[in-house]
Each structure stands twice: as structure tokens, then as C-alpha cells.
Design an enzyme around this catalytic site. Sequence first.
Site, PDB file in Angstrom:
ATOM      1  N   GLU A   1      53.426 -12.172 -68.068  1.00 29.46           N
ATOM      2  CA  GLU A   1      52.086 -11.586 -68.112  1.00 29.46           C
ATOM      3  C   GLU A   1      52.012 -10.669 -69.329  1.00 29.46           C
ATOM      4  OE1 GLU A   1      49.037 -11.145 -66.375  1.00 29.46           O
ATOM      5  OE2 GLU A   1      48.742  -9.499 -67.791  1.00 29.46           O
TER       6      GLU A   1
ATOM      7  N   CYS B   1      39.784 -20.207 -62.975  1.00 26.88           N
ATOM      8  CA  CYS B   1      38.497 -19.610 -62.603  1.00 26.88           C
ATOM      9  C   CYS B   1      37.373 -20.190 -63.448  1.00 26.88           C
ATOM     10  CB  CYS B   1      38.558 -18.088 -62.745  1.00 26.88           C
ATOM     11  SG  CYS B   1      39.065 -17.557 -64.376  1.00 26.88           S
TER      12      CYS B   1
HETATM   13  N1  SAH Z   1      47.887 -14.706 -61.281  1.00 29.93           N
HETATM   14  C1  SAH Z   1      47.327 -13.383 -61.170  1.00 29.93           C
HETATM   15  C2  SAH Z   1      46.399 -12.971 -62.300  1.00 29.93           C
HETATM   16  C3  SAH Z   1      45.551 -14.008 -62.936  1.00 29.93           C
HETATM   17  S1  SAH Z   1      44.328 -13.379 -64.033  1.00 29.93           S
HETATM   18  C4  SAH Z   1      46.666 -13.214 -59.823  1.00 29.93           C
HETATM   19  O1  SAH Z   1      46.425 -14.184 -59.115  1.00 29.93           O
HETATM   20  O2  SAH Z   1      46.395 -12.088 -59.440  1.00 29.93           O
HETATM   21  C5  SAH Z   1      44.952 -13.850 -65.615  1.00 29.93           C
HETATM   22  C6  SAH Z   1      46.021 -12.930 -66.148  1.00 29.93           C
HETATM   23  O3  SAH Z   1      46.455 -13.420 -67.408  1.00 29.93           O
HETATM   24  C7  SAH Z   1      45.593 -11.495 -66.386  1.00 29.93           C
HETATM   25  O4  SAH Z   1      46.442 -10.641 -65.682  1.00 29.93           O
HETATM   26  C8  SAH Z   1      45.751 -11.311 -67.917  1.00 29.93           C
HETATM   27  O5  SAH Z   1      46.187 -10.010 -68.272  1.00 29.93           O
HETATM   28  C9  SAH Z   1      46.803 -12.326 -68.250  1.00 29.93           C
HETATM   29  N2  SAH Z   1      46.857 -12.856 -69.632  1.00 29.93           N
HETATM   30  C10 SAH Z   1      45.833 -13.066 -70.491  1.00 29.93           C
HETATM   31  N3  SAH Z   1      46.277 -13.664 -71.609  1.00 29.93           N
HETATM   32  C11 SAH Z   1      47.605 -13.864 -71.467  1.00 29.93           C
HETATM   33  C12 SAH Z   1      48.625 -14.460 -72.280  1.00 29.93           C
HETATM   34  N4  SAH Z   1      48.340 -14.973 -73.464  1.00 29.93           N
HETATM   35  N5  SAH Z   1      49.887 -14.502 -71.797  1.00 29.93           N
HETATM   36  C13 SAH Z   1      50.182 -13.991 -70.577  1.00 29.93           C
HETATM   37  N6  SAH Z   1      49.267 -13.414 -69.768  1.00 29.93           N
HETATM   38  C14 SAH Z   1      47.991 -13.346 -70.204  1.00 29.93           C
END
Ligand code: SAH
Length: 459
Positions: free
Chosen positions: A340, A415
Site C-alpha cells: 500500500e 470500485c
Molecule cells: N483494500 C483496501 C483499500 C482499497 S482502496 C480495503 O479494502 O480497505 C485503494 C488503496 O490503494 C488506497 O488505500 C490507496 O492509498 C492505495 N493506493 C493508491 N495507489 C496505489 C499504488 N500505486 N500502490 C499501492 N497502493 C496504492
Amino acid sequence: MKEKMTLPVAKNQEVELEIIDLTHEGTGVGRVEGFTLFVPQAIPGEYVKAKVLKLKKNYGYAKLLEIIRESPERVQPPCPIYEQCGGCALQHMSYAEQLRQKTGIVEDNLRRIGKIDHAVIHPTIGMEEPWRYRNKAQVPIGEQEGGLIGGFYSQGSHRIIDMEACLIQHEKNDEVVQQVKKIAASVGIRAYNEETRKGQLRHVIAKVGFKTGQVMLVLVINEDQLPHQEELVNRLTKSIDGLKSIVVNVNKKNTNVIFGEKTDVIWGEPYIYDYIGETQFAISARSFYQVNPVQTEVLYSKALEYAGLTGSETVIDAYCGIGTISLFLAQKARKVYGVEIVPDAIADAKRNARLNHMDNVEFAVGEAERVIPWWYAQGIRADVVVVDPPRKGCDETLLETLIAMKPERIVYVSCNPSTLARDLAILEGGGYVTHEVQPVDMFPHTVHVENVAWLSLKG
Ligand code: SAH
């Protein structure tokens, strides 16, 4: 000029048309002599009279004037502030119809953008009780006739409209916000004014654990110190059952961003707790936590089913946030790696792993598209990869790495149906086949729809 003359409709003209489709924003779509008009509030199957407000070369917008033939799916929106707020764009449709429309949107995206017509797209899983489902309220504060008001910005503006209840919000959050407005006003706290930049209270955030009943209150203020803090805390803690934490966040900037950098716990605990299934999560003032805990469990259970874990697998959870999916899967896997980009989220993920006594998970901060290739280069091989990217979908480098790594199964949580469709097409081009897609209604009455897709390596 010439082109304008050839349009079949003119500005301010009143037209009658059949509504044949719904956009992903919940707007009705119809045609007049082949020319597309978007009609907000109109439902597929309806025959309506509308006034043309705005024209572009290939389409226009029209205002609904009269419903000549009403859809049997039309309902009276139960929320009294439905039209001013705009948060729930589908409340004028029966819930069953909302779910059908969401399934249709997913099917359309997969077919049109992804050219995927072989996958089974299941009907959208809705909620038994599609109201009062949100665990977090985030409310801007203003003033009116000497009192504090709080609610939402009137559609397309920054004018705050007072609200006593939001029907998709847990009752407890409504109660907390009402208490704060009343008590804060009576101890002499003023609302922040965006124009003069004076006043103290900017936003109130209320969070509640559905399974624990624990409540957190966050006050975003325009000063270093909360004025009348002692009296305020005293009265709030006496008036709100279940309150476990009061937090102040300082935001003195001239900005639409809600939170500032400094966060202090002024009373109680830094965390409240909640469960998704058997897994416990600590929720802090700033941490991201899924807002519909009931449907989150449905979504993650589906992801777990599609992951097909037997206990011997290595799993990668890309875009893992605070580790919600990682910990859910770790109960059935040999080892889970989560990645993340937000460092605080990874700190929360590690705390949540300890909280649940799980030592078969490892978390890394960084971009999924960089960390996963690096893991791959280190010799880490995943049997199953779960991705849950933001709306823009997966980075192409990440998809290419997955194609090279060849995990047996990929579970794609999304989403946004259009980026899902695009990315599934890339994975299919790289040797995967999409078997099933399950839409889940995480946000009833809004236009959003979440999906979980199951892919496996061909042959
Ligand atoms: N799976 C989690 C969050 C999903 S939301 C849940 O169900 O609660 C998408 C997440 O991707 C966010 O936390 C955001 O910070 C992260 N994110 C965005 N771009 C990213 C990247 N390039 N690499 C890793 N994480 C990323």
C-alpha cells in the site's frame, strides 16, 4: 453555426421522449430523432416531457417537466432533502430496480470496454436493509441565526444546509452530530467561515463501530487549541452513550481539504474497534476504514471464495489499505503479503495484524507497481493475487508483472466498472480468463457499484 442549425432540437424547446438507458451518474438517457438527451431524474421505461437546457454537438441536457408515462419502479424518495443534497442519486427508484440498473452498468462496461462476454455476471448483491448503513459521517459546520448548523453543501455550491438526519447514516452518527451542534453552540464555539476565515469549528466527523457500538468524535478546528475544551468535553461525554474517543484535528489552511496535519486525542482512547467477520480492526481519526461494514463482509467473503484458499497458498494483496482484505485472507492462507502506498495505512495494517495475533502477514509501503516486481525479483511467487485499486484501476506495469508471475488465480476487487473492464481485457490478453464477476451494492441509493472478479490462468 451551420451545425447548430441541423440539430433536431433547440435550446428551451420542450420535447417528449422515451427514456431508454441510465448513465453511470444515474441520469436518464433518451433520443429525439436520434439525438441524445440526458434527463436527470428520469427512469428507463418512462415517457417524459422535458425542456432542453444545454446543447453540445452530439448530445444535450434537458430538465424533466412532466412524466407522461411513469415507470412502475418510480418511488417517492424517503429523504426530505434528497434533491438539495444530491448524494443519493437513485432514491427515486425502487431498490430492486437500483440493483438491476447496477448489474446492467457492469454488464455494459465489460462487454463494451473489455469485450468480455464469456464471464458470468451475477445479479448485484443488495442489502436486506439498505438504509442507515454508513459508519462514518463527515459534516461541514456553519452558522445560522446564532446557532450552529451542519449537514452538507447544497449541490454544486459551498452553502451549508442544515440536516438533522441522513437516512444512509447510522443513527448514532446523526445523534452525535446533533449533540455537538447544540453543545458547542451553547459553550460559545463559533463555526469557521470560509470567506472571513474566522471562527473555530470547521468539520465534525463521527465514527461508530457497528459490532461494538464504540463511538469516536473528531472536531476539525481552525485554531491550535479547542476553546472551552473542558466544558465541551464534560458535556459531550455525559450526553453521548458509547463515546470512547474525542480527537481534535487542526486545519488553519484556506482549503477544501477537510483534515489538517496535527491530530490530538483530547479525551479517551486513540482508537475505536470494529469487526469484519471475526477480524478485529482498530480505527483511528485518520485511518481509512470501509464505510459499509455489512456489505464489506459480503464483498470480502466473495473475494475469499474466489481466492479458493486451502491453507497452503502464498497470497499478495495489492492496494491493501489498512490490511482489511489481507487479514481476512490470512486466516485461510499460508502467507499473505500486503502492499500500500500510504505509510500510515501500513502502520495501521501492522497494528491490526498484531491485534488479531496473525504472524503470517507481511506489509510493505510503496507503489504496488514497484514493490511487486521487486518481490518477484526476490523470488517471491504468489499462488493468488488480490488487487483492490483506486478508481483509476491498476497500473499497467503491475498487470504486466502479474502476467509474468503467473499466479494461478487473480481476484480483482474494483470500485469502477470501466477500469475493471479495461484491466480484465489486459489480463485476458496475457493468458487469463475471467470466470465470474459479482457486483456488490456497497452504497445503496448512490450510483456506485463495487465488483469482485475471478480470473484464472488458462490451461
Ligand atoms: N483494500 C483496501 C483499500 C482499497 S482502496 C480495503 O479494502 O480497505 C485503494 C488503496 O490503494 C488506497 O488505500 C490507496 O492509498 C492505495 N493506493 C493508491 N495507489 C496505489 C499504488 N500505486 N500502490 C499501492 N497502493 C496504492
